[in-house]
Design a protein around this motif. Structure first.
Motif, PDB file in Angstrom:
ATOM      1  N   GLU A  76       0.842  -1.193   0.000  1.00 36.17           N
ATOM      2  CA  GLU A  76       0.000   0.000   0.000  1.00 36.17           C
ATOM      3  C   GLU A  76       0.884   1.252   0.000  1.00 36.17           C
ATOM      4  O   GLU A  76       2.077   1.179   0.258  1.00 36.17           O
ATOM      5  N   PRO A  77       0.309   2.417  -0.324  1.00 31.17           N
ATOM      6  CA  PRO A  77       1.087   3.655  -0.247  1.00 31.17           C
ATOM      7  C   PRO A  77       1.709   3.819   1.139  1.00 31.17           C
ATOM      8  O   PRO A  77       1.131   3.381   2.136  1.00 31.17           O
ATOM      9  N   PRO A  78       2.885   4.452   1.213  1.00 39.21           N
ATOM     10  CA  PRO A  78       3.622   4.471   2.473  1.00 39.21           C
ATOM     11  C   PRO A  78       3.161   5.509   3.477  1.00 39.21           C
ATOM     12  O   PRO A  78       3.809   5.690   4.492  1.00 39.21           O
ATOM     13  N   VAL A  79       2.087   6.210   3.220  1.00 38.58           N
ATOM     14  CA  VAL A  79       1.648   7.270   4.126  1.00 38.58           C
ATOM     15  C   VAL A  79       0.338   6.881   4.800  1.00 38.58           C
ATOM     16  O   VAL A  79      -0.657   6.581   4.129  1.00 38.58           O
ATOM     17  N   LEU A  80       0.342   6.854   6.132  1.00 34.11           N
ATOM     18  CA  LEU A  80      -0.874   6.658   6.907  1.00 34.11           C
ATOM     19  C   LEU A  80      -1.459   8.026   7.221  1.00 34.11           C
ATOM     20  O   LEU A  80      -0.724   8.979   7.467  1.00 34.11           O
ATOM     21  N   SER A  81      -2.776   8.109   7.248  1.00 36.28           N
ATOM     22  CA  SER A  81      -3.377   9.404   7.539  1.00 36.28           C
ATOM     23  C   SER A  81      -4.618   9.241   8.402  1.00 36.28           C
ATOM     24  O   SER A  81      -5.319   8.227   8.342  1.00 36.28           O
ATOM     25  N   LEU A  82      -4.865  10.236   9.220  1.00 32.98           N
ATOM     26  CA  LEU A  82      -6.069  10.336  10.030  1.00 32.98           C
ATOM     27  C   LEU A  82      -6.435  11.803  10.075  1.00 32.98           C
ATOM     28  O   LEU A  82      -5.783  12.592  10.766  1.00 32.98           O
ATOM     29  N   GLY A  83      -7.441  12.180   9.307  1.00 33.02           N
ATOM     30  CA  GLY A  83      -7.788  13.580   9.221  1.00 33.02           C
ATOM     31  C   GLY A  83      -6.620  14.382   8.674  1.00 33.02           C
ATOM     32  O   GLY A  83      -6.063  14.069   7.626  1.00 33.02           O
ATOM     33  N   GLU A  84      -6.187  15.395   9.438  1.00 32.92           N
ATOM     34  CA  GLU A  84      -5.099  16.273   9.005  1.00 32.92           C
ATOM     35  C   GLU A  84      -3.717  15.758   9.407  1.00 32.92           C
ATOM     36  O   GLU A  84      -2.699  16.373   9.111  1.00 32.92           O
ATOM     37  N   LEU A  85      -3.681  14.588  10.086  1.00 37.68           N
ATOM     38  CA  LEU A  85      -2.423  14.000  10.535  1.00 37.68           C
ATOM     39  C   LEU A  85      -1.944  12.963   9.518  1.00 37.68           C
ATOM     40  O   LEU A  85      -2.715  12.108   9.075  1.00 37.68           O
ATOM     41  N   ALA A  86      -0.667  13.026   9.140  1.00 35.15           N
ATOM     42  CA  ALA A  86      -0.081  12.074   8.201  1.00 35.15           C
ATOM     43  C   ALA A  86       1.215  11.532   8.777  1.00 35.15           C
ATOM     44  O   ALA A  86       1.992  12.258   9.407  1.00 35.15           O
ATOM     45  N   LEU A  87       1.462  10.241   8.539  1.00 34.59           N
ATOM     46  CA  LEU A  87       2.697   9.603   8.993  1.00 34.59           C
ATOM     47  C   LEU A  87       3.318   8.894   7.797  1.00 34.59           C
ATOM     48  O   LEU A  87       2.736   7.976   7.226  1.00 34.59           O
ATOM     49  N   ASP A  88       4.508   9.355   7.416  1.00 34.74           N
ATOM     50  CA  ASP A  88       5.230   8.777   6.282  1.00 34.74           C
ATOM     51  C   ASP A  88       6.103   7.644   6.805  1.00 34.74           C
ATOM     52  O   ASP A  88       7.077   7.865   7.522  1.00 34.74           O
ATOM     53  N   THR A  89       5.746   6.389   6.449  1.00 31.37           N
ATOM     54  CA  THR A  89       6.477   5.235   6.967  1.00 31.37           C
ATOM     55  C   THR A  89       7.799   5.009   6.243  1.00 31.37           C
ATOM     56  O   THR A  89       8.614   4.210   6.686  1.00 31.37           O
ATOM     57  N   ALA A  90       8.007   5.686   5.131  1.00 32.82           N
ATOM     58  CA  ALA A  90       9.281   5.560   4.420  1.00 32.82           C
ATOM     59  C   ALA A  90      10.355   6.433   5.067  1.00 32.82           C
ATOM     60  O   ALA A  90      11.512   6.035   5.200  1.00 32.82           O
ATOM     61  N   THR A  91       9.952   7.633   5.505  1.00 29.28           N
ATOM     62  CA  THR A  91      10.923   8.566   6.103  1.00 29.28           C
ATOM     63  C   THR A  91      10.797   8.663   7.616  1.00 29.28           C
ATOM     64  O   THR A  91      11.604   9.322   8.266  1.00 29.28           O
ATOM     65  N   HIS A  92       9.762   8.002   8.190  1.00 33.16           N
ATOM     66  CA  HIS A  92       9.518   8.030   9.632  1.00 33.16           C
ATOM     67  C   HIS A  92       9.285   9.454  10.127  1.00 33.16           C
ATOM     68  O   HIS A  92       9.747   9.836  11.208  1.00 33.16           O
ATOM     69  N   THR A  93       8.573  10.239   9.340  1.00 33.19           N
ATOM     70  CA  THR A  93       8.246  11.609   9.725  1.00 33.19           C
ATOM     71  C   THR A  93       6.737  11.797   9.732  1.00 33.19           C
ATOM     72  O   THR A  93       5.999  11.089   9.031  1.00 33.19           O
ATOM     73  N   ALA A  94       6.292  12.767  10.512  1.00 30.43           N
ATOM     74  CA  ALA A  94       4.861  13.061  10.599  1.00 30.43           C
ATOM     75  C   ALA A  94       4.613  14.512  10.231  1.00 30.43           C
ATOM     76  O   ALA A  94       5.513  15.357  10.253  1.00 30.43           O
ATOM     77  N   SER A  95       3.355  14.790   9.894  1.00 29.89           N
ATOM     78  CA  SER A  95       2.959  16.177   9.638  1.00 29.89           C
ATOM     79  C   SER A  95       1.489  16.322  10.010  1.00 29.89           C
ATOM     80  O   SER A  95       0.719  15.363   9.955  1.00 29.89           O
ATOM     81  N   ARG A  96       1.138  17.543  10.387  1.00 28.70           N
ATOM     82  CA  ARG A  96      -0.263  17.847  10.691  1.00 28.70           C
ATOM     83  C   ARG A  96      -0.586  19.211  10.128  1.00 28.70           C
ATOM     84  O   ARG A  96       0.072  20.194  10.450  1.00 28.70           O
ATOM     85  N   ASN A  97      -1.570  19.221   9.255  1.00 30.01           N
ATOM     86  CA  ASN A  97      -1.960  20.470   8.598  1.00 30.01           C
ATOM     87  C   ASN A  97      -0.772  21.110   7.891  1.00 30.01           C
ATOM     88  O   ASN A  97      -0.625  22.337   7.878  1.00 30.01           O
ATOM     89  N   GLY A  98       0.104  20.268   7.341  1.00 31.93           N
ATOM     90  CA  GLY A  98       1.265  20.779   6.626  1.00 31.93           C
ATOM     91  C   GLY A  98       2.456  21.118   7.505  1.00 31.93           C
ATOM     92  O   GLY A  98       3.521  21.454   6.997  1.00 31.93           O
ATOM     93  N   ARG A  99       2.277  21.051   8.830  1.00 32.90           N
ATOM     94  CA  ARG A  99       3.368  21.356   9.753  1.00 32.90           C
ATOM     95  C   ARG A  99       4.180  20.089  10.019  1.00 32.90           C
ATOM     96  O   ARG A  99       3.642  19.078  10.467  1.00 32.90           O
ATOM     97  N   SER A 100       5.469  20.118   9.765  1.00 35.78           N
ATOM     98  CA  SER A 100       6.328  18.961   9.962  1.00 35.78           C
ATOM     99  C   SER A 100       6.540  18.697  11.453  1.00 35.78           C
ATOM    100  O   SER A 100       6.703  19.629  12.242  1.00 35.78           O
ATOM    101  N   ILE A 101       6.535  17.417  11.827  1.00 38.89           N
ATOM    102  CA  ILE A 101       6.692  17.028  13.226  1.00 38.89           C
ATOM    103  C   ILE A 101       7.840  16.040  13.327  1.00 38.89           C
ATOM    104  O   ILE A 101       7.787  14.942  12.761  1.00 38.89           O
TER     105      ILE A 101
END
Length: 227
Positions: free
Chosen positions: A128-153
């Motif tokens: 499946e695509p490597p990005v998990l999402s829940l609403g405005e929250l996204a988790l990139d499993t390839a880079t192990h980074t998260a973002s919410r509303n475009g803000r990098s976490i």
């Protein structure tokens, strides 16, 4: 190769080895379950429907060889054997039973992961695509980074593993025990409040700039990740 959405079943009668493998595979983005005996493994295959089975050769009761024979009689799921014995007879028996690859313990996790990826490619698994999402929250499993509303976490390794577990169980109550097993493993001997500590860390990062709460506490029961 992205791995999110691919399922792996680990079968080993040593809980420390099995759960160590589960942590490594989960960190790499695989959905992973563990069975500690052959009979339970066959039941789990029917329910979990893994894309690959990592199978210990020597187990009490139903051996890995017998599990593989029964598995291959009804499915084409690739099997990677693990064995503590570097014996040509054992390797031949494992491969003759239908095993697709064979790895001797102790092994480097990097080699195991390379063999897993090779078997999955060989068997045509489409992740499946490597990005998990829940609403405005996204988790990139390839880079192990998260973002919410475009803000990098930025996430530490443990924060990533915890958030990954919550995002693969959205809108579902997960207990402290379930989190400890998935993120820290059965053999964890650290502080008893470690889950609460890391939930607080994640909340602080996810709720910056007045963002609404996503990780909700169910008093006396556990946590739910939901909008």
């Amino acid at each position: 190769m992205t791995t999110i959405g691919l399922k792996i079943l680990v079968v080993d009668d040593d809980p420390m080895i099995a759960n160590s493998l589960k942590r490594v595979l989960t960190y790499e983005g695989f959905q992973t379950e563990v069975s500690n005996d052959g009979a339970a493994a066959l039941e789990t295959v029917d329910r979990f429907r893994p894309g690959l089975v990592i199978l210990d050769v020597t187990m009490p009761g139903l051996s890995g060889i017998e599990v593989c024979k029964r598995l291959k009689a009804k499915t084409a799921i690739p099997v990677l054997f693990l064995s503590a014995r570097d014996d040509i007879g054992d390797r031949v028996a494992g491969l003759d039973s239908g095993g697709d690859d064979y790895l001797i313990k102790p092994f480097a996790y990097e080699e195991l992961l390379a063999r897993v990826r090779a078997l999955l490619r060989r068997n045509g698994n489409q992740p499946e695509p490597p990005v998990l999402s829940l609403g405005e929250l996204a988790l990139d499993t390839a880079t192990h980074t998260a973002s919410r509303n475009g803000r990098s976490i930025a996430l530490s390794t443990t924060e990533y593993q915890l958030l990954y577990y919550l995002m693969t169980n959205p809108r579902r109550l997960v207990t402290k025990g379930m989190i400890l097993e998935a993120v820290w493993g059965y053999d964890f001997g650290g502080e008893s409040n470690i889950v609460e500590v890391y939930i607080r860390y994640l909340r602080n990062k996810l709720e910056q700039d007045g963002a609404t709460r996503l990780i909700h506490t169910v008093r006396g029961s556990g946590y739910i990740l939901k909008e």
